[in-house]
Design a protein around this motif. Structure first.
Motif, short mmCIF file in Angstrom:
data_model
loop_
_atom_site.label_atom_id
_atom_site.label_comp_id
_atom_site.label_asym_id
_atom_site.label_seq_id
_atom_site.Cartn_x
_atom_site.Cartn_y
_atom_site.Cartn_z
N UNK A 100 0.82 -1.20 0.00
CA UNK A 100 0.00 0.00 0.00
C UNK A 100 0.86 1.26 0.00
N UNK A 101 1.95 1.22 0.76
CA UNK A 101 2.85 2.39 0.79
C UNK A 101 3.45 2.66 -0.58
N UNK A 102 3.78 1.59 -1.32
CA UNK A 102 4.32 1.79 -2.66
C UNK A 102 3.30 2.46 -3.57
N UNK A 103 2.06 2.02 -3.50
CA UNK A 103 1.01 2.62 -4.33
C UNK A 103 0.76 4.07 -3.95
N UNK A 104 0.63 4.35 -2.66
CA UNK A 104 0.16 5.65 -2.21
C UNK A 104 1.24 6.72 -2.09
N UNK A 105 2.51 6.34 -1.90
CA UNK A 105 3.50 7.42 -1.83
C UNK A 105 4.92 7.03 -2.25
N UNK A 106 5.38 5.82 -1.96
CA UNK A 106 6.79 5.51 -2.23
C UNK A 106 7.14 5.54 -3.71
N UNK A 107 6.28 4.94 -4.54
CA UNK A 107 6.58 4.94 -5.98
C UNK A 107 6.55 6.36 -6.54
N UNK A 108 5.63 7.18 -6.06
CA UNK A 108 5.56 8.57 -6.53
C UNK A 108 6.84 9.30 -6.20
N UNK A 109 7.33 9.11 -5.00
CA UNK A 109 8.54 9.81 -4.58
C UNK A 109 9.75 9.36 -5.40
N UNK A 110 9.75 8.08 -5.78
CA UNK A 110 10.88 7.56 -6.57
C UNK A 110 10.76 7.94 -8.04
N UNK A 111 9.60 7.72 -8.62
CA UNK A 111 9.45 7.89 -10.06
C UNK A 111 9.43 9.37 -10.46
N UNK A 112 8.75 10.19 -9.67
CA UNK A 112 8.71 11.62 -9.96
C UNK A 112 9.81 12.40 -9.24
N UNK A 113 10.63 11.67 -8.51
CA UNK A 113 11.81 12.27 -7.81
C UNK A 113 11.38 13.44 -6.93
N UNK A 114 10.44 13.15 -6.06
CA UNK A 114 9.94 14.16 -5.12
C UNK A 114 10.91 14.25 -3.93
#
Length: 275
Positions: free
Chosen positions: A261-275
């Motif tokens: 769930x963390x990957x879906x909701x925030x971790x992937x976003x932070x990695x892929x969009x480099x937040x």
């Protein structure tokens, strides 16, 4: 579980021109501001958001980008672009001067199919990795083959497929959308964004209406290549709210592990969009 919203639209008709809103009376009756959005979003666990371009008039592209980047809780922007133009590289050079521009998007679902398939378009988007920018794909479900071609002709570009590829739950349904998603997900440079589903539902949709679509996206892309986005306020046109969409998504993935769930909701976003 905290959320990074990867697909927020903010609409300020007193500042910018949005020609497409003339045909969208349910959106065109008021501004849609960051204050109103975050008043609802923060209690839902949405800590920050990426602004997704709202297909402003071409002359307003840079103005929209610069404006939203100055708003509180906006972690970055996906800016509008025109890869079919000869001066595209100049445009992304200008955009890349802003550290929080994370990617670009060219609306394709209302454009001729051949727009994204020209040699100029392909050559232009191949420059995006040089500026550390991704490309959001907005295609109809019957156009997903165009995304496959783009991903294969520009293998070094990270593509984010918006709105689950725009299936029509109350129209064409799961098939042939399901096979098309499986095909585009075979390309490792494509990421699936779980957003925009409710736009194509009849009023009264529930989590169970959406479940087979969300679950197939996760099955096709895997937990490391999925993102969550609100598509607010477009997602309200069928009578639902941001709160409804967040609650439905949480319900659908409630059986997944906290890490998934963390990957879906925030971790992937932070990695892929480099937040």
């Amino acid at each position: 579980m905290r959320i990074v919203d990867t697909h927020l639209h903010l609409i300020y008709p007193d500042r910018f021109s949005y020609p497409w809103l003339a045909t969208k009376p349910r959106l065109n009756w008021q501004p849609w501001t960051h204050e109103a959005y975050f008043a609802e979003a923060v209690p839902l666990g949405i800590e920050t958001a990426l602004h997704m371009e709202v297909d402003v008039a071409e002359a307003d592209i840079m103005g929209e980008t610069e404006f939203v980047l100055g708003l509180p809780r906006i972690a970055g922007a996906i800016a509008a672009c025109r890869p079919e133009h000869m001066n595209f590289v100049d445009q992304i050079e200008q955009l890349s001067e802003h550290a929080h521009v994370k990617g670009v998007r060219r609306i394709l679902h209302e454009s001729p199919d051949d727009l994204s398939q020209s040699d100029l378009f392909i050559e232009n988007i191949r420059h995006l990795p040089d500026y550390d920018l991704s490309f959001d794909l907005c295609l109809r479900d019957d156009q997903l083959y165009l995304g496959v071609a783009l991903a294969q002709r520009a293998p070094d570009v990270t593509f984010i497929l918006d709105h689950c590829g725009n299936p029509i739950p109350n129209g064409s349904g799961l098939d042939p959308w399901r096979a098309s998603i499986t095909e585009i997900a075979h390309n490792p440079n494509v990421v699936g964004k779980i957003s925009g589903l409710v736009n194509h539902c009849d009023p009264g949709w529930t989590a169970e209406t959406l479940r087979p679509y969300v679950e197939h996206m996760i099955e096709a892309f895997g937990w490391d290549r999925v993102l969550w986005g609100s598509d607010h306020p477009v997602a309200t046109v069928t009578g639902g709210t941001l709160t409804d969409w967040v609650k439905a998504t949480r319900e659908i993935v409630s059986g997944a592990s906290p890490d998934e769930q963390a990957r879906l909701f925030h971790r992937n976003a932070e990695r892929i969009y480099k937040i």
